[in-house]
Design a protein around this motif. Structure first.
Motif, PDB file in Angstrom:
ATOM      1  N   ASP A 569       0.826  -1.214   0.000  1.00 15.76           N
ATOM      2  CA  ASP A 569       0.000   0.000   0.000  1.00 15.76           C
ATOM      3  C   ASP A 569       0.857   1.259   0.000  1.00 15.76           C
ATOM      4  OD1 ASP A 569      -2.931  -1.036   0.521  1.00 15.76           O
ATOM      5  OD2 ASP A 569      -1.599  -2.202   1.819  1.00 15.76           O
ATOM      6  N   VAL A 570       1.989   1.181   0.697  1.00 18.86           N
ATOM      7  CA  VAL A 570       2.872   2.347   0.814  1.00 18.86           C
ATOM      8  C   VAL A 570       4.314   1.869   0.798  1.00 18.86           C
ATOM      9  CG1 VAL A 570       3.565   4.317   2.229  1.00 18.86           C
ATOM     10  CG2 VAL A 570       1.170   3.639   2.169  1.00 18.86           C
ATOM     11  N   VAL A 571       5.177   2.620   0.126  1.00 25.11           N
ATOM     12  CA  VAL A 571       6.615   2.381   0.174  1.00 25.11           C
ATOM     13  C   VAL A 571       7.233   3.461   1.062  1.00 25.11           C
ATOM     14  CG1 VAL A 571       8.769   2.376  -1.128  1.00 25.11           C
ATOM     15  CG2 VAL A 571       6.732   1.275  -2.080  1.00 25.11           C
ATOM     16  N   PHE A 572       8.078   3.046   1.998  1.00 29.15           N
ATOM     17  CA  PHE A 572       8.773   3.965   2.911  1.00 29.15           C
ATOM     18  C   PHE A 572      10.261   3.897   2.587  1.00 29.15           C
ATOM     19  CE2 PHE A 572      10.607   5.726   6.673  1.00 29.15           C
ATOM     20  CZ  PHE A 572       9.626   6.494   7.303  1.00 29.15           C
ATOM     21  N   THR A 573      10.864   5.033   2.209  1.00 28.16           N
ATOM     22  CA  THR A 573      12.278   5.043   1.823  1.00 28.16           C
ATOM     23  C   THR A 573      12.882   6.407   2.128  1.00 28.16           C
ATOM     24  OG1 THR A 573      13.807   4.467   0.026  1.00 28.16           O
ATOM     25  CG2 THR A 573      11.849   5.772  -0.569  1.00 28.16           C
ATOM     26  N   ASN A 574      14.101   6.643   1.654  1.00 31.83           N
ATOM     27  CA  ASN A 574      14.805   7.907   1.916  1.00 31.83           C
ATOM     28  C   ASN A 574      14.582   8.901   0.788  1.00 31.83           C
ATOM     29  OD1 ASN A 574      17.029   5.658   3.133  1.00 31.83           O
ATOM     30  ND2 ASN A 574      16.479   7.345   4.483  1.00 31.83           N
ATOM     31  N   SER A 575      14.724  10.189   1.104  1.00 32.32           N
ATOM     32  CA  SER A 575      14.533  11.235   0.100  1.00 32.32           C
ATOM     33  C   SER A 575      15.798  12.029  -0.197  1.00 32.32           C
ATOM     34  CB  SER A 575      13.435  12.209   0.551  1.00 32.32           C
ATOM     35  OG  SER A 575      13.810  12.862   1.761  1.00 32.32           O
ATOM     36  N   THR A 576      16.810  11.979   0.669  1.00 33.55           N
ATOM     37  CA  THR A 576      18.032  12.760   0.440  1.00 33.55           C
ATOM     38  C   THR A 576      19.259  11.942   0.811  1.00 33.55           C
ATOM     39  OG1 THR A 576      18.195  13.727   2.662  1.00 33.55           O
ATOM     40  CG2 THR A 576      16.789  14.883   1.045  1.00 33.55           C
ATOM     41  N   ARG A 577      20.419  12.478   0.403  1.00 36.47           N
ATOM     42  CA  ARG A 577      21.723  11.939   0.797  1.00 36.47           C
ATOM     43  C   ARG A 577      22.640  13.110   1.099  1.00 36.47           C
ATOM     44  NH1 ARG A 577      23.291   6.934   0.305  1.00 36.47           N
ATOM     45  NH2 ARG A 577      25.481   7.533   0.157  1.00 36.47           N
ATOM     46  N   PRO A 578      23.702  12.893   1.881  1.00 39.05           N
ATOM     47  CA  PRO A 578      24.666  13.986   2.104  1.00 39.05           C
ATOM     48  C   PRO A 578      25.478  14.251   0.840  1.00 39.05           C
ATOM     49  CG  PRO A 578      25.440  11.962   3.123  1.00 39.05           C
ATOM     50  CD  PRO A 578      24.056  11.676   2.640  1.00 39.05           C
ATOM     51  N   GLU A 579      25.863  15.492   0.647  1.00 40.04           N
ATOM     52  CA  GLU A 579      26.773  15.826  -0.449  1.00 40.04           C
ATOM     53  C   GLU A 579      28.094  15.083  -0.247  1.00 40.04           C
ATOM     54  OE1 GLU A 579      26.441  17.530  -3.130  1.00 40.04           O
ATOM     55  OE2 GLU A 579      24.738  18.906  -2.883  1.00 40.04           O
ATOM     56  N   GLU A 580      28.778  14.784  -1.348  1.00 41.97           N
ATOM     57  CA  GLU A 580      30.029  14.043  -1.273  1.00 41.97           C
ATOM     58  C   GLU A 580      31.157  14.829  -1.916  1.00 41.97           C
ATOM     59  OE1 GLU A 580      29.319   9.572  -1.894  1.00 41.97           O
ATOM     60  OE2 GLU A 580      27.691  10.510  -3.018  1.00 41.97           O
ATOM     61  N   GLY A 581      32.380  14.443  -1.604  1.00 40.89           N
ATOM     62  CA  GLY A 581      33.541  15.066  -2.215  1.00 40.89           C
ATOM     63  C   GLY A 581      34.137  16.163  -1.351  1.00 40.89           C
ATOM     64  N   ALA A 642      26.209  19.524   7.895  1.00 37.69           N
ATOM     65  CA  ALA A 642      25.564  18.242   7.616  1.00 37.69           C
ATOM     66  C   ALA A 642      24.280  18.370   6.819  1.00 37.69           C
ATOM     67  CB  ALA A 642      25.275  17.518   8.938  1.00 37.69           C
ATOM     68  N   LEU A 643      23.585  19.497   6.952  1.00 34.21           N
ATOM     69  CA  LEU A 643      22.260  19.633   6.357  1.00 34.21           C
ATOM     70  C   LEU A 643      22.139  20.928   5.565  1.00 34.21           C
ATOM     71  CD1 LEU A 643      20.131  18.591   9.471  1.00 34.21           C
ATOM     72  CD2 LEU A 643      20.611  17.159   7.464  1.00 34.21           C
ATOM     73  N   ALA A 644      21.364  20.859   4.481  1.00 35.04           N
ATOM     74  CA  ALA A 644      21.021  22.074   3.742  1.00 35.04           C
ATOM     75  C   ALA A 644      20.110  22.942   4.610  1.00 35.04           C
ATOM     76  CB  ALA A 644      20.326  21.704   2.435  1.00 35.04           C
ATOM     77  N   PRO A 645      20.028  24.243   4.330  1.00 36.51           N
ATOM     78  CA  PRO A 645      19.193  25.123   5.162  1.00 36.51           C
ATOM     79  C   PRO A 645      17.736  24.674   5.250  1.00 36.51           C
ATOM     80  CG  PRO A 645      20.647  26.409   3.757  1.00 36.51           C
ATOM     81  CD  PRO A 645      20.792  24.993   3.319  1.00 36.51           C
ATOM     82  N   THR A 646      17.207  24.139   4.158  1.00 38.43           N
ATOM     83  CA  THR A 646      15.845  23.590   4.154  1.00 38.43           C
ATOM     84  C   THR A 646      15.868  22.221   3.511  1.00 38.43           C
ATOM     85  OG1 THR A 646      15.338  24.628   2.015  1.00 38.43           O
ATOM     86  CG2 THR A 646      14.797  25.885   4.013  1.00 38.43           C
ATOM     87  N   ASP A 647      14.832  21.454   3.725  1.00 36.03           N
ATOM     88  CA  ASP A 647      14.759  20.108   3.169  1.00 36.03           C
ATOM     89  C   ASP A 647      14.818  20.171   1.641  1.00 36.03           C
ATOM     90  OD1 ASP A 647      14.295  17.503   2.479  1.00 36.03           O
ATOM     91  OD2 ASP A 647      12.345  17.339   3.472  1.00 36.03           O
TER      92      ASP A 647
END
Length: 713
Positions: A569-581, A642-647
């Motif tokens: 009925d629903v898939v639960f997963t991730n929406s972002t990753r940290p920047e690399e390099g 670690a995080l962007a200013p907004t999602d």
């Protein structure tokens, strides 16, 4: 690596002086250059110099040459091979030369671990002390390089001992094979008398060594493209290097060369050894074909400095100038302490970095570490190695030798007992935080709801939080690195007809702690489709531990096909990753994620995607930092790092009406910092995975969001 410095010398003449005493001072000097390269590159450049490969080649040359000298030079032709090669005296000699200095350094390392390292590392490092003492450290590191929960072994003060373990295995294996081959030759010589001929024996031995070397070299190059982190430590892949030296000892080409040719070859070979650390990335290339550079250069120096390349009429003056330079007394002295210097320099560097919370050293610090290492190496050689190696004839007297052996034995027993206690404590450590009082341990509610935070010791303790993994890991329903299978776990209300599918890698996995609890109470089933290090991807190839992770792409495609059939009925997963390099900051939505989201949208599947948590990169993992007694406010990570200013997912949300995006950053971070402890609960169990206990504190927030999203209750 270092066993080369204590192996018996080759039967060739001293290249620098032309004498026939059976000792090559120029090769002692080459050892001095090799250990200098190893130490300097470790301390200042953080690279592999090729010095280890020089030592491996010299080890094989010395060891095989010693066996041949013993059999062919000191025994009559009628003596059988097996009678000539008795492994026990030679094995005992190796133990006497190598083990005392190693044990002294391991005792020092054990004491320094207790003084400098956080308690969270005592258990794992204790295992490495044991592995180093028993000569299987290379295999310990090889298998740890594949273990997702133990992949951070680079800062071990015993990492360098892998080469010593590999060489110890080489020596034992060579002795066993020599004894076996000797038995065969002895049995056959009764029918074939020619097998007692030294030339025939040399041919048989050389052919056997060549066959094993070819197989090892082929294996090293095959595994280079399959699993290089494991390949680097693999004894089978490394055998060809000492065997190359052994083959030269068996079949030394006798070609008279003019002095200028020998000198030119020597200069080129020495230049290759000195410079290869700068233009060959040894960690990612050795022991594959590129290792032929330091190995081949070492063989050239051995060969051109031998009598095999000189005209019969040559004099001492005609000795190669490169060999004469290598036989300089200062280089020879450095070579004489090479074994002990190799043992000491790396742990001193690692303990200093750990004590100072640094990633590298400046010129002054590095020089001081090298000076102390040289002094300790000289003292170890002078007062430990030499007296024990000399036996009862030691110049310090037999009483000193006996007292020294007793002291080493006692301290080793004490250190060994300490290590056993560490390992036992680590093995018996458990996490029991499922029923924490939320008034004492509000966790995420401290930031989300302003819940009061009483002064109590945080949970889980830093010493055991590394065991605070989601239930799926302990149930083994997450596919490993090399496991291509799709393992489907079932949690929540297993009899429900409503299903939430948890899909992705380990950063999706830890949400099972919340989904399982909510599913049981709210009446929905949770199925898991998880693989280590494998967020859903299309074209992008993840690189883990220096290897391209193609298995993830194949697994992702098959999982997407499976979800189209299973139709949760629903898939639960991730929406972002940290920047690399280099210089990376914040998180983002990878193109592969939007491609995957588009597939879900086109097939009409509902998706809940949660923003990835902050990753706390740093010298110490947050639990280790806390175990050092530092404050949670300095053991985490700056929010803007670690995080962007907004999602970042908010920008793509209008493209995917089938999706709901969740963001719990404010549950883990304040306005400017993401601390290691929130609401008396440790946020991470390493540096980037949320602890199961902290996710449990997020259950009320996740439940409220799912209620608004799913409308099932």
């Amino acid at each position: 690596m270092s066993t080369a410095v204590t192996t018996p010398a080759t039967p060739n003449e001293d290249a620098a002086t032309g004498n026939t005493s059976g000792y090559r001072l120029d090769l002692d000097g080459l050892r001095g250059i090799a250990i200098a390269l190893v130490a300097i590159f470790h301390v200042w450049f953080g690279r592999v110099s090729g010095g280890v490969d020089v030592f491996l080649t010299l080890s094989g040359y010395f060891f095989v040459a010693s066996l041949l000298k013993h059999v062919l030079a000191t025994q009559p032709a009628s003596t059988s091979w097996s009678a000539a090669v008795n492994p026990w005296p030679r094995f005992w000699r190796l133990v006497r030369r190598l083990l005392p200095a190693l044990l002294v350094v391991l005792v020092f390392i054990t004491a320094m671990i207790a003084l400098v390292m956080p308690k969270t590392r005592w258990g794992p490092l204790g295992s490495e002390v044991q592995a180093s003492a028993l000569y299987y450290q290379n295999w310990h590191l090889a298998f740890d390089s594949q273990d997702y929960q133990a992949a951070d072994s680079a800062n071990s003060p015993m990492q360098h001992l892998w080469s010593m373990s590999m060489q110890g295995q080489f020596f034992v294996l060579t002795l066993v094979c020599a004894l076996t081959l000797g038995g065969v030759l002895r049995a056959l010589s009764r029918r074939i008398p020619a097998l007692t001929n030294p030339a025939v024996v040399r041919g048989v031995v050389g052919t056997a060594l060549l066959a094993v070397a070819v197989v090892s070299f082929a294996w090293a190059n095959y595994r280079h493209g399959v699993n290089q982190p494991f390949n680097y430590y693999d004894t089978v892949a490394r055998l060809w290097e000492p065997l190359a030296g052994g083959l030269l000892a068996v079949w030394m080409p006798r070609v008279a060369l003019p002095a200028w040719v020998r000198n030119s070859l020597g200069v080129v070979a020495l230049a290759l050894i000195v410079t290869c650390g700068w233009w060959i990335a040894g960690v990612t290339e050795y022991p594959g074909a590129m290792a032929l550079v330091p190995v081949g250069a070492t063989l050239i120096l051995i060969w051109t400095g031998s009598a095999a390349t000189r005209p019969l009429s040559s004099s001492n003056v005609d000795a190669p100038s490169v060999s004469s330079a290598l036989a300089h007394p200062r280089l020879v002295w450095l070579g004489s302490i090479a074994y002990a210097l190799y043992l000491w320099h790396w742990p001193l560097l690692i303990f200093y970095l750990s004590w100072r919370y640094q990633d590298d050293v400046n010129w002054l610090e590095g020089t001081a570490i090298l000076v102390v290492s040289v002094v300790l190496a000289w003292a170890t050689t002078r007062f430990i190695e030499a007296p024990i190696r000399a036996g009862e004839s030691t110049v310090l007297g037999p009483r000193y030798r006996r007292s020294l052996l007793a002291l080493i034995l006692i301290t080793t027993v004490v250190a060994g007992s300490t290590v056993v206690i560490w390992q036992r404590n680590a093995a018996n450590a458990t996490v029991n935080t499922e029923n924490l009082d939320p008034r004492l341990y509000p966790g995420a509610r401290a930031f989300l709801n302003g819940a009061p935070v009483p002064k109590v010791d945080p949970q889980p303790s830093p010493e055991v939080v590394d065991k605070d993994w989601p239930i799926t890991s302990y149930d083994s329903v997450i596919s490993g690195w090399k496991d291509p299978s799709i393992k489907v776990g079932v949690y929540g209300d297993k009899n429900s007809t409503r299903t939430v599918a948890l899909v992705g890698g380990s950063h999706a996995e830890y949400w099972i702690t919340a989904l399982d609890d909510i599913g049981k109470r709210r009446g929905f089933k949770v199925t898991t489709y998880l693989k280590v290090g494998c967020a859903l991807t299309t074209s992008h190839v993840f690189i883990w531990f220096g290897q391209k992770y193609y298995q993830c792409n194949d697994w992702s495609k098959r999982v997407m096909d499976r979800l189209a059939v299973d139709k949760p009925d629903v898939v639960f997963t991730n929406s972002t990753r940290p920047e690399e390099g280099p210089g990376a900051r914040g998180d983002y939505v990878p193109q592969d994620y939007t491609d995957i989201f588009g597939q879900f949208r086109d097939r009409g599947q509902r998706v809940v995607a949660v923003r990835d948590n902050p990753w706390a990169h740093g010298k110490l993992k947050p639990p280790e930092c806390l175990a050092e007694g530092r404050k949670p406010q300095v053991c985490g990570v700056s929010r803007d790092l670690a995080l962007a200013p907004t999602d970042p997912a908010a920008a793509i949300a209008p493209q995917f009406p089938n999706m709901n995006f969740l963001d719990y950053s404010d549950a883990m971070c304040g306005p400017t910092y993401c601390p290691a402890v929130v609401g008396n609960i440790l946020v991470w169990h390493d540096y980037h995975h949320l602890s199961a206990t902290f996710v449990r504190s997020l259950i009320p927030a996740v439940e409220a969001d799912l209620a608004k999203t799913l409308h099932w209750w």
